[in-house]
Design a protein around this motif. Structure first.
Motif, PDB file in Angstrom:
ATOM      1  N   MET A   1      35.939  60.845  43.459  1.00 17.31           N
ATOM      2  CA  MET A   1      35.453  59.661  42.760  1.00 17.31           C
ATOM      3  C   MET A   1      36.175  59.529  41.429  1.00 17.31           C
ATOM      4  O   MET A   1      36.239  60.463  40.635  1.00 17.31           O
ATOM      5  N   GLY A   2      36.766  58.347  41.191  1.00 15.95           N
ATOM      6  CA  GLY A   2      37.469  58.119  39.947  1.00 15.95           C
ATOM      7  C   GLY A   2      36.544  57.613  38.860  1.00 15.95           C
ATOM      8  O   GLY A   2      35.312  57.731  38.950  1.00 15.95           O
ATOM      9  N   ILE A   3      37.126  57.030  37.830  1.00 12.18           N
ATOM     10  CA  ILE A   3      36.354  56.454  36.725  1.00 12.18           C
ATOM     11  C   ILE A   3      35.741  55.149  37.199  1.00 12.18           C
ATOM     12  O   ILE A   3      36.425  54.266  37.735  1.00 12.18           O
ATOM     13  N   ARG A   4      34.459  54.980  37.005  1.00  8.55           N
ATOM     14  CA  ARG A   4      33.725  53.834  37.539  1.00  8.55           C
ATOM     15  C   ARG A   4      33.865  52.633  36.601  1.00  8.55           C
ATOM     16  O   ARG A   4      33.556  52.733  35.413  1.00  8.55           O
ATOM     17  N   VAL A   5      34.322  51.511  37.158  1.00  9.26           N
ATOM     18  CA  VAL A   5      34.483  50.299  36.366  1.00  9.26           C
ATOM     19  C   VAL A   5      33.814  49.130  37.067  1.00  9.26           C
ATOM     20  O   VAL A   5      33.606  49.142  38.287  1.00  9.26           O
ATOM     21  N   ALA A   6      33.468  48.116  36.274  1.00  7.85           N
ATOM     22  CA  ALA A   6      32.852  46.897  36.802  1.00  7.85           C
ATOM     23  C   ALA A   6      33.503  45.696  36.141  1.00  7.85           C
ATOM     24  O   ALA A   6      34.031  45.788  35.023  1.00  7.85           O
ATOM     25  N   ILE A  22      42.741  46.690  39.555  1.00  8.41           N
ATOM     26  CA  ILE A  22      41.856  47.839  39.751  1.00  8.41           C
ATOM     27  C   ILE A  22      42.033  48.421  41.142  1.00  8.41           C
ATOM     28  O   ILE A  22      42.035  49.654  41.336  1.00  8.41           O
ATOM     29  N   ALA A  23      42.206  47.546  42.138  1.00  4.93           N
ATOM     30  CA  ALA A  23      42.369  48.016  43.519  1.00  4.93           C
ATOM     31  C   ALA A  23      43.593  48.909  43.682  1.00  4.93           C
ATOM     32  O   ALA A  23      43.614  49.802  44.528  1.00  4.93           O
ATOM     33  N   LEU A  28      40.905  54.343  38.784  1.00  8.51           N
ATOM     34  CA  LEU A  28      39.722  53.501  38.632  1.00  8.51           C
ATOM     35  C   LEU A  28      39.082  53.190  39.976  1.00  8.51           C
ATOM     36  O   LEU A  28      39.776  52.885  40.948  1.00  8.51           O
ATOM     37  N   ASP A  29      37.749  53.242  39.996  1.00  8.17           N
ATOM     38  CA  ASP A  29      36.977  52.865  41.179  1.00  8.17           C
ATOM     39  C   ASP A  29      36.049  51.713  40.809  1.00  8.17           C
ATOM     40  O   ASP A  29      35.249  51.820  39.870  1.00  8.17           O
ATOM     41  N   LEU A  30      36.151  50.628  41.550  1.00  6.79           N
ATOM     42  CA  LEU A  30      35.306  49.466  41.293  1.00  6.79           C
ATOM     43  C   LEU A  30      33.915  49.705  41.868  1.00  6.79           C
ATOM     44  O   LEU A  30      33.757  49.951  43.061  1.00  6.79           O
ATOM     45  N   ASP A  69      31.287  53.239  33.996  1.00 11.55           N
ATOM     46  CA  ASP A  69      31.711  53.919  32.769  1.00 11.55           C
ATOM     47  C   ASP A  69      32.380  52.938  31.812  1.00 11.55           C
ATOM     48  O   ASP A  69      32.340  53.121  30.597  1.00 11.55           O
ATOM     49  N   LEU A  70      33.014  51.915  32.391  1.00  7.48           N
ATOM     50  CA  LEU A  70      33.690  50.886  31.592  1.00  7.48           C
ATOM     51  C   LEU A  70      33.498  49.544  32.287  1.00  7.48           C
ATOM     52  O   LEU A  70      33.623  49.441  33.508  1.00  7.48           O
ATOM     53  N   VAL A  71      33.190  48.519  31.479  1.00  4.70           N
ATOM     54  CA  VAL A  71      32.962  47.176  31.999  1.00  4.70           C
ATOM     55  C   VAL A  71      33.994  46.222  31.412  1.00  4.70           C
ATOM     56  O   VAL A  71      34.233  46.216  30.194  1.00  4.70           O
ATOM     57  N   PHE A  72      34.607  45.435  32.286  1.00  7.07           N
ATOM     58  CA  PHE A  72      35.462  44.328  31.858  1.00  7.07           C
ATOM     59  C   PHE A  72      34.627  43.048  31.864  1.00  7.07           C
ATOM     60  O   PHE A  72      34.003  42.719  32.878  1.00  7.07           O
TER      61      PHE A  72
END
Length: 333
Positions: A1-6, A22-23, A28-30, A69-72
């Motif tokens: 599992m990578g760094i979770r982003v939204a 991101i893909a 990064l994992d969406l 963990d990070l949101v765009f």
């Protein structure tokens, strides 16, 4: 599992470009992608070029983004501040909107209207000291598209004292995706094709941002809508203060900047050469008649002007290589 982003605002052009980047990102994992009117729609219906990403867009709200963990934030101007304030302080945020770019509340009111949400760390890593500032920040305001094209062309020259901060003139043409995805009559293909049209002449909202980022004191800015889907070509002119070679100043400023390229002597930037990349192409000369310094800058407005810039900032905030997951080169033809 990578760094979770939204991604909030994933149905728009910038949001779609974020999802594409991101893909393909190695770290990064969406975990969530949200929208407003398109909530509940399969991603492949909203963005056919992302067919294969098995995802349904959720409704935008802090609960939908809480596992990241990070949101765009790729929301319309004025809509980011309230959502960002509702997120936990431990969540890192990169805002692609204008809500947190300006330090001057008066400038915000004059150009955008409404309450000023306060300034975050400015997300242009190529400015002196900004890479380190972004790396230690939890909240970063990504740049405006015209602002980055102009700032990269102008800021080193003002900083070096090579040009005057007064009487800066910018004419910049942008593709239609810069106006967003909402249906508007003046953006219809039959209206845009075969036509160039200026808009927001003398009152564009990126003027205070450009002045803040470059140190310019007076700026005349004319944006032009161009019949192309993406890309910005900016021509920046300023009065020289001496005999410094503007091209050499730019070369020295960006010697270690992986995404900014000062082109070989005699070669001039083309928007198509930056298509699909996070690159900025620059060239400079001195007008043989007026003596003004001229710098031309080309970017992809959805790349270095939006989603690419945001991912570049996120990489720094997450302790990753600055270039991770970002295309260095354009797509041709």
């Amino acid at each position: 599992m990578g760094i979770r982003v939204a991604v909030a605002g994933a149905s728009g052009y910038a949001g779609g470009e974020l999802l594409r980047l991101i893909a393909g990102h190695p770290e990064l994992d969406l975990v969530a992608a949200t929208a407003h009117s398109q909530a509940g729609s399969p991603l492949s219906v909203v963005h056919p070029h992302l067919t294969g990403l098995d995802l349904v867009l959720g409704a935008t709200g802090p609960e939908a983004l809480a596992d990241a963990d990070l949101v765009f934030l790729a929301l319309p101007h004025g809509q980011s501040a309230a959502l960002a304030a509702a997120l936990a302080g431990t969540v890192k945020v990169v805002d692609l909107g204008a809500d947190h770019r300006l330090q001057d509340a008066g400038a915000w009111i004059q150009y955008y209207g409404g309450g000023h949400a306060g300034a975050w760390t400015y997300g242009l890593p190529e400015l002196p000291g900004q890479k380190a500032a972004i790396a230690i920040s939890t909240r970063v305001a990504a740049t405006g598209c015209y602002a980055v094209a102009t700032t990269l062309a102008l800021a080193p020259l003002i900083t070096a004292g090579a040009v005057s901060p007064d009487d800066v003139v910018v004419v910049a043409a942008s593709g239609t995706s810069g106006a967003g995805r909402a249906a508007k009559a003046h953006l219809l293909g039959s209206e845009v094709m075969g036509d160039l049209s200026p808009y927001k002449v003398g009152r564009h909202q990126h003027v205070p941002e450009i002045k803040q980022a470059t140190g310019a004191r007076s700026l005349s800015f004319t944006p032009v809508l161009a019949p192309m889907p993406r890309g910005i070509l900016a021509t920046v002119t300023a009065l020289p203060t001496g005999t410094a070679d503007p091209r050499q100043v730019l070369q020295e400023a960006y010697a270690d900047a992986p995404f900014v390229h000062v082109l070989p002597e005699g070669a001039w930037p083309h928007t198509a050469a930056t298509y699909g990349s996070n690159a900025c192409h620059l060239q400079a000369t001195v007008d043989i008649d007026s003596g003004r310094v001229i710098v031309t800058s080309a970017i992809d407005n959805l790349g270095k002007g939006a989603a690419g810039q945001a991912v570049q900032c996120a990489n720094l905030m997450l302790g990753l290589p600055e270039t991770a997951g970002l295309p260095m080169y354009g797509v041709a033809p």
